[in-house]
Scaffold this motif. Structure first.
Motif: not given
Length: 245
Positions: A64-67, A72-78, A97-107
């Motif tokens: 949960a902490a990592l996600l 937050k990185a996705v939100i801040d990148a807007f 790039p931040h979306l991809d990182e979030l996706r990979d981590l979540l999956l």
């Protein structure tokens, strides 16, 4: 300071005593420490198995902490906009790039927490609560992701994640149902919570991406625990006994 003392300090060897390796490692930022370890493994691949065995198994709290950090990185990148968060193609490519990182981590955590074979024997009893707990949290995170104006871009992010999560819900339902058939009975309180969460997600996704199938399979295999029996002409049963597994 006496001149003789100053001279001795100036002429002292330049080397300092080496602090313990644990102390040195504790001074490093986590990213730098990870880089050092990965560099060592590149030249000492035989150490990887031993290293993996020493790393504590991630918990739901860790995930949960990592996600949260990745979200937050996705939100801040807007990009800044006076009209609020933009979901145009330009914004999509800015945050991609931040979306991809979030996706990979979540999956990664989907497989880690939901695939039954990943659990060691001494943690198999924790599977239902952890698997359903992670799936609920991960699906809620995907609900919060931006809905992109371009349907293709939206499908690349939210759609892809929803499909994987829909499959994962079905895996978890099937595994808990298998345990039930083998005689393990789950209490009505947790089963009711799992059903409610899955029902909410099914509604929010309009039953798409496999969520409708997951919910129907849940009702068919575990509904009797909370008084739901979807078989034709089957009587409605009272909630099952709250027995621990």
């Amino acid at each position: 300071m006496e001149p003789e003392v100053l001279v001795r300090l100036q002429e002292a060897p330049a080397t300092l005593p080496q602090p313990p390796i644990r102390k040195l490692l504790s001074m490093l930022p986590s990213d730098q420490l990870a880089g050092i370890i990965c560099s060592m493994l590149e030249t000492n691949a035989h150490l990887q198995t031993d290293l993996v065995a020493l790393i504590p198994r991630p918990s739901l709290t860790t995930a949960a902490a990592l996600l949260e950090r990745a979200e937050k990185a996705v939100i801040d990148a807007f990009p800044y906009s006076k009209n609020g968060r933009s979901t145009t193609a330009y914004s999509f490519h800015r945050v991609r790039p931040h979306l991809d990182e979030l996706r990979d981590l979540l999956l990664y955590f989907v497989d880690f927490f939901v695939l039954p074979g990943v659990y060691p024997a001494d943690l198999q009893h924790e599977y239902p609560a952890i698997a359903f707990g992670y799936l609920d949290a991960a699906t809620r995170l995907v609900h919060r992701l931006p809905r992109w104006e371009d349907p293709a871009q939206d499908d690349q992010t939210r759609g892809q994640l929803y499909r994987r999560l829909g499959q994962a819900w079905r895996v978890a339902v099937a595994e808990v149902a298998r345990r039930t058939r083998e005689g393990k009975i789950f209490g009505s309180t947790p089963v009711s919570a799992w059903a409610e969460n899955l029902h909410q997600h099914t509604n929010q996704t309009n039953g798409e991406y496999g969520f409708r199938e997951a919910f129907n399979e849940f009702k068919e295999s575990l509904g009797w625990v909370i008084g739901i029996d979807v078989r034709p002409n089957a009587p409605q049963l009272p909630p099952g006994p709250a027995l621990s597994v």
